[in-house]
Structures are given as C-alpha cells and as structure tokens.
Design a protein around this motif. Structure first.
Motif, PDB file in Angstrom:
ATOM      1  N   ALA A  42       0.838  -1.217  -0.070  1.00 31.62           N
ATOM      2  CA  ALA A  42      -0.168  -0.033   0.020  1.00 31.62           C
ATOM      3  C   ALA A  42       1.004   1.359  -0.117  1.00 31.62           C
ATOM      4  CB  ALA A  42      -0.889  -0.091   1.221  1.00 31.62           C
ATOM      5  N   TYR A  43       0.819   2.131  -0.859  1.00 34.56           N
ATOM      6  CA  TYR A  43       1.308   3.306  -1.011  1.00 34.56           C
ATOM      7  C   TYR A  43       0.597   4.686  -1.203  1.00 34.56           C
ATOM      8  CZ  TYR A  43       5.368   0.451  -2.360  1.00 34.56           C
ATOM      9  OH  TYR A  43       6.226  -0.722  -2.502  1.00 34.56           O
ATOM     10  N   THR A  44       1.074   5.602  -0.661  1.00 36.90           N
ATOM     11  CA  THR A  44       0.469   6.944  -1.082  1.00 36.90           C
ATOM     12  C   THR A  44       1.370   7.645  -1.967  1.00 36.90           C
ATOM     13  OG1 THR A  44      -0.710   6.960   0.981  1.00 36.90           O
ATOM     14  CG2 THR A  44      -0.514   9.146  -0.120  1.00 36.90           C
ATOM     15  N   ALA A  45       0.761   8.101  -3.127  1.00 33.52           N
ATOM     16  CA  ALA A  45       1.432   8.899  -4.085  1.00 33.52           C
ATOM     17  C   ALA A  45       0.962  10.312  -4.159  1.00 33.52           C
ATOM     18  CB  ALA A  45       1.261   8.255  -5.581  1.00 33.52           C
ATOM     19  N   THR A  46       1.854  11.011  -3.869  1.00 35.31           N
ATOM     20  CA  THR A  46       1.458  12.716  -3.780  1.00 35.31           C
ATOM     21  C   THR A  46       2.014  13.522  -5.141  1.00 35.31           C
ATOM     22  OG1 THR A  46       1.732  12.758  -1.372  1.00 35.31           O
ATOM     23  CG2 THR A  46       2.048  14.766  -2.565  1.00 35.31           C
ATOM     24  N   VAL A  47       0.960  13.772  -5.635  1.00 33.77           N
ATOM     25  CA  VAL A  47       1.077  14.716  -7.002  1.00 33.77           C
ATOM     26  C   VAL A  47       1.152  15.995  -6.556  1.00 33.77           C
ATOM     27  CG1 VAL A  47       0.278  15.027  -9.454  1.00 33.77           C
ATOM     28  CG2 VAL A  47       0.259  12.723  -8.317  1.00 33.77           C
ATOM     29  N   THR A  48       1.960  17.118  -6.941  1.00 31.81           N
ATOM     30  CA  THR A  48       1.908  18.364  -6.643  1.00 31.81           C
ATOM     31  C   THR A  48       1.741  19.119  -7.982  1.00 31.81           C
ATOM     32  OG1 THR A  48       3.109  18.062  -4.498  1.00 31.81           O
ATOM     33  CG2 THR A  48       3.006  20.241  -5.381  1.00 31.81           C
ATOM     34  N   VAL A  49       0.644  19.850  -8.356  1.00 30.18           N
ATOM     35  CA  VAL A  49       0.552  20.551  -9.810  1.00 30.18           C
ATOM     36  C   VAL A  49       0.804  21.882  -9.370  1.00 30.18           C
ATOM     37  CG1 VAL A  49      -0.917  20.741 -11.428  1.00 30.18           C
ATOM     38  CG2 VAL A  49      -1.000  18.683 -10.268  1.00 30.18           C
ATOM     39  N   ARG A  50       1.802  22.537 -10.035  1.00 24.76           N
ATOM     40  CA  ARG A  50       2.030  23.840  -9.942  1.00 24.76           C
ATOM     41  C   ARG A  50       1.823  24.321 -11.468  1.00 24.76           C
ATOM     42  NH1 ARG A  50       6.080  21.517  -7.544  1.00 24.76           N
ATOM     43  NH2 ARG A  50       6.455  22.426  -5.153  1.00 24.76           N
ATOM     44  N   LEU A  51       1.333  25.840 -11.502  1.00 23.85           N
ATOM     45  CA  LEU A  51       1.401  26.669 -12.400  1.00 23.85           C
ATOM     46  C   LEU A  51       2.640  26.584 -13.167  1.00 23.85           C
ATOM     47  CD1 LEU A  51      -1.216  29.123 -12.041  1.00 23.85           C
ATOM     48  CD2 LEU A  51      -1.375  27.570 -13.676  1.00 23.85           C
ATOM     49  N   LYS A  52       3.262  26.608 -14.317  1.00 25.33           N
ATOM     50  CA  LYS A  52       4.645  26.976 -14.871  1.00 25.33           C
ATOM     51  C   LYS A  52       4.962  28.197 -14.564  1.00 25.33           C
ATOM     52  CE  LYS A  52       4.707  23.625 -18.573  1.00 25.33           C
ATOM     53  NZ  LYS A  52       4.870  23.052 -19.956  1.00 25.33           N
ATOM     54  N   ARG A  53       6.272  28.570 -14.362  1.00 25.34           N
ATOM     55  CA  ARG A  53       6.767  30.105 -14.324  1.00 25.34           C
ATOM     56  C   ARG A  53       6.152  30.763 -15.430  1.00 25.34           C
ATOM     57  NH1 ARG A  53       9.966  32.005 -10.572  1.00 25.34           N
ATOM     58  NH2 ARG A  53       9.820  30.094  -9.323  1.00 25.34           N
ATOM     59  N   GLY A  54       5.809  31.928 -15.102  1.00 25.55           N
ATOM     60  CA  GLY A  54       5.153  32.884 -16.208  1.00 25.55           C
ATOM     61  C   GLY A  54       3.815  32.864 -16.371  1.00 25.55           C
ATOM     62  N   VAL A  55       3.296  31.731 -16.010  1.00 28.19           N
ATOM     63  CA  VAL A  55       1.435  31.729 -16.086  1.00 28.19           C
ATOM     64  C   VAL A  55       1.024  32.558 -15.083  1.00 28.19           C
ATOM     65  CG1 VAL A  55      -0.490  30.050 -16.199  1.00 28.19           C
ATOM     66  CG2 VAL A  55       1.781  29.435 -17.046  1.00 28.19           C
ATOM     67  N   LEU A  56       0.022  33.455 -15.396  1.00 29.03           N
ATOM     68  CA  LEU A  56      -0.441  34.401 -14.340  1.00 29.03           C
ATOM     69  C   LEU A  56      -1.470  33.486 -13.475  1.00 29.03           C
ATOM     70  CD1 LEU A  56      -1.711  37.263 -16.455  1.00 29.03           C
ATOM     71  CD2 LEU A  56       0.444  37.313 -15.034  1.00 29.03           C
ATOM     72  N   ASP A  57      -1.133  34.028 -12.121  1.00 23.51           N
ATOM     73  CA  ASP A  57      -2.013  33.198 -10.856  1.00 23.51           C
ATOM     74  C   ASP A  57      -2.669  34.208 -10.039  1.00 23.51           C
ATOM     75  OD1 ASP A  57      -2.930  31.708  -8.962  1.00 23.51           O
ATOM     76  OD2 ASP A  57      -1.051  30.606  -8.576  1.00 23.51           O
ATOM     77  N   PRO A  58      -3.924  34.413 -10.866  1.00 20.83           N
ATOM     78  CA  PRO A  58      -4.634  35.650 -10.098  1.00 20.83           C
ATOM     79  C   PRO A  58      -4.899  35.169  -8.455  1.00 20.83           C
ATOM     80  CG  PRO A  58      -5.810  35.003 -11.852  1.00 20.83           C
ATOM     81  CD  PRO A  58      -4.514  34.283 -11.983  1.00 20.83           C
ATOM     82  N   ASP A 112       8.156   2.164  -7.480  1.00 22.03           N
ATOM     83  CA  ASP A 112       8.370   2.494  -8.837  1.00 22.03           C
ATOM     84  C   ASP A 112       7.078   2.424  -9.647  1.00 22.03           C
ATOM     85  OD1 ASP A 112      10.947   3.282  -8.544  1.00 22.03           O
ATOM     86  OD2 ASP A 112      11.995   1.667  -9.491  1.00 22.03           O
ATOM     87  N   ASP A 113       6.585   1.254  -9.426  1.00 27.16           N
ATOM     88  CA  ASP A 113       5.322   1.142  -9.938  1.00 27.16           C
ATOM     89  C   ASP A 113       4.301   2.043  -9.528  1.00 27.16           C
ATOM     90  OD1 ASP A 113       3.237  -0.285 -11.485  1.00 27.16           O
ATOM     91  OD2 ASP A 113       2.788  -1.479  -9.490  1.00 27.16           O
ATOM     92  N   ALA A 114       4.053   2.593  -8.340  1.00 23.15           N
ATOM     93  CA  ALA A 114       3.070   3.389  -7.904  1.00 23.15           C
ATOM     94  C   ALA A 114       3.548   4.832  -8.459  1.00 23.15           C
ATOM     95  CB  ALA A 114       3.260   3.479  -6.530  1.00 23.15           C
ATOM     96  N   ALA A 115       4.782   5.181  -8.655  1.00 20.60           N
ATOM     97  CA  ALA A 115       5.242   6.465  -8.915  1.00 20.60           C
ATOM     98  C   ALA A 115       4.848   6.605 -10.437  1.00 20.60           C
ATOM     99  CB  ALA A 115       6.583   6.551  -8.940  1.00 20.60           C
ATOM    100  N   GLU A 116       5.122   5.411 -11.316  1.00 17.09           N
ATOM    101  CA  GLU A 116       4.712   5.314 -12.664  1.00 17.09           C
ATOM    102  C   GLU A 116       3.135   5.583 -12.907  1.00 17.09           C
ATOM    103  OE1 GLU A 116       5.199   1.996 -15.823  1.00 17.09           O
ATOM    104  OE2 GLU A 116       7.016   2.255 -14.825  1.00 17.09           O
ATOM    105  N   ARG A 117       2.431   4.993 -12.047  1.00 17.89           N
ATOM    106  CA  ARG A 117       1.048   5.192 -12.284  1.00 17.89           C
ATOM    107  C   ARG A 117       0.493   6.574 -11.979  1.00 17.89           C
ATOM    108  NH1 ARG A 117      -1.204  -0.147  -9.287  1.00 17.89           N
ATOM    109  NH2 ARG A 117      -2.693   1.271  -8.968  1.00 17.89           N
ATOM    110  N   ALA A 118       1.107   6.955 -10.796  1.00 11.13           N
ATOM    111  CA  ALA A 118       0.530   8.555 -10.375  1.00 11.13           C
ATOM    112  C   ALA A 118       0.973   9.467 -11.559  1.00 11.13           C
ATOM    113  CB  ALA A 118       1.482   8.665  -9.176  1.00 11.13           C
ATOM    114  N   ASP A 119       2.168   9.036 -12.100  1.00  9.03           N
ATOM    115  CA  ASP A 119       2.744  10.013 -13.286  1.00  9.03           C
ATOM    116  C   ASP A 119       1.772   9.840 -14.448  1.00  9.03           C
ATOM    117  OD1 ASP A 119       5.700  11.196 -13.612  1.00  9.03           O
ATOM    118  OD2 ASP A 119       4.992  10.574 -15.565  1.00  9.03           O
ATOM    119  N   GLU A 120       1.203   8.675 -14.593  1.00 11.42           N
ATOM    120  CA  GLU A 120       0.487   8.594 -15.714  1.00 11.42           C
ATOM    121  C   GLU A 120      -0.877   9.242 -15.445  1.00 11.42           C
ATOM    122  OE1 GLU A 120       0.217   4.572 -17.091  1.00 11.42           O
ATOM    123  OE2 GLU A 120      -1.527   5.304 -18.360  1.00 11.42           O
ATOM    124  N   MET A 121      -1.489   9.410 -14.048  1.00 10.69           N
ATOM    125  CA  MET A 121      -2.668   9.985 -13.907  1.00 10.69           C
ATOM    126  C   MET A 121      -2.452  11.609 -13.940  1.00 10.69           C
ATOM    127  SD  MET A 121      -3.718   8.114 -10.180  1.00 10.69           S
ATOM    128  CE  MET A 121      -3.410   6.257 -10.312  1.00 10.69           C
TER     129      MET A 121
END
Lengths: 83, 83
Positions: free
Chosen positions: B3-19, B54-63
C-alpha cells in the motif's frame, strides 16, 4: 535576515465531504486507473525573510490561522526550508 | 502488493499568471504580513496498491499526464511513500 520558503498545506478535516476529490477519483477510475482513495489539498509556498526558521514558521502559522485555512473545516501543516 | 500513497503536486509553470495567488498575497499584506512572494499549488494524495514504489510512481505519473495536470500550463512532481 535569512530567506525562507514556508510551505503551508491546507487539507479538509477527516469527515468533511470533498466532492472535488470524489469527482477526480471517479474520473481516474473511468480512465481505467485503479486507486483506493484520493484526497486533495491546497498548498501555498510563501517566500519570507525572517530572523530564523522558527520565526518564519510562526509567521506562516499565523497566516494560516488568519486567512489560508478555515479552522472549522481545515487542518493545516507548515514546513520551512531555506531558499 | 504493497500500500502506497503517491502525492502529486501540480503547479503553474513559471510565467503563467496566477490571480488567485496574487489576491491571497495582497490579502495577507493587507492584514499586515510581510512576504516576498506567494505561489499556490494543488496537491493530490492518492492511495494505491502496487508491486513497488516505482510502479506506484509510474501510475501516479500517468494520472498526472492524463487528468490531474494540464501540460500547457502546469508542471507536476510525484512523491511516493508507503502507507
């Protein structure tokens, strides 16, 4: 003064409904992914200049209390790194 | 299976406005806080059962690629821990 980044992670408390996370989980399942649970959280990365890491953490804590988190429904945690 | 927990952090790219982040920063400043910058990110904590970290990371990556992040405007990172 040292330059720090304080990261404040704001989560819904256990038991508070999170329809956005539920929708995201269902969408992933519909795409064929197999997952047990999905929780979402907001993360704020705050650059501050402070005397010490403790001082930076204390200020980030106060920001969370006063604005970033709603204590009725949210838990939060603060993590400080030098930048 | 572990059992793993994969944490995915999603950020705006540098230069994208974030009001939203700008508004949050201004509100904190109006409350008297002194900060250099504030960035916001979305964080997804996904519980999965997988053969290996690694398998968990790969699946989170695909998500992230398929649903959680929009590659035009977002960067993301995946972190896996046993739960």
């Amino acid at each position: 003064m040292t330059a720090y980044t304080a990261t404040v992670t704001v989560r819904l408390k256990r038991g508070v409904l999170d329809p956005e996370a539920e929708t995201t989980q269902r969408s992933l399942e519909r795409l064929g992914f197999d997952l047990e649970d999905l929780r979402s959280a907001d993360r704020f990365e705050i650059d501050v200049d402070a005397e010490s890491a403790d001082d930076a953490a204390e200020r980030a804590d106060e920001m969370a209390e006063r604005l970033l988190a709603n204590p009725t429904i949210h838990d939060y945690e603060v993590e400080v790194t030098e930048r």
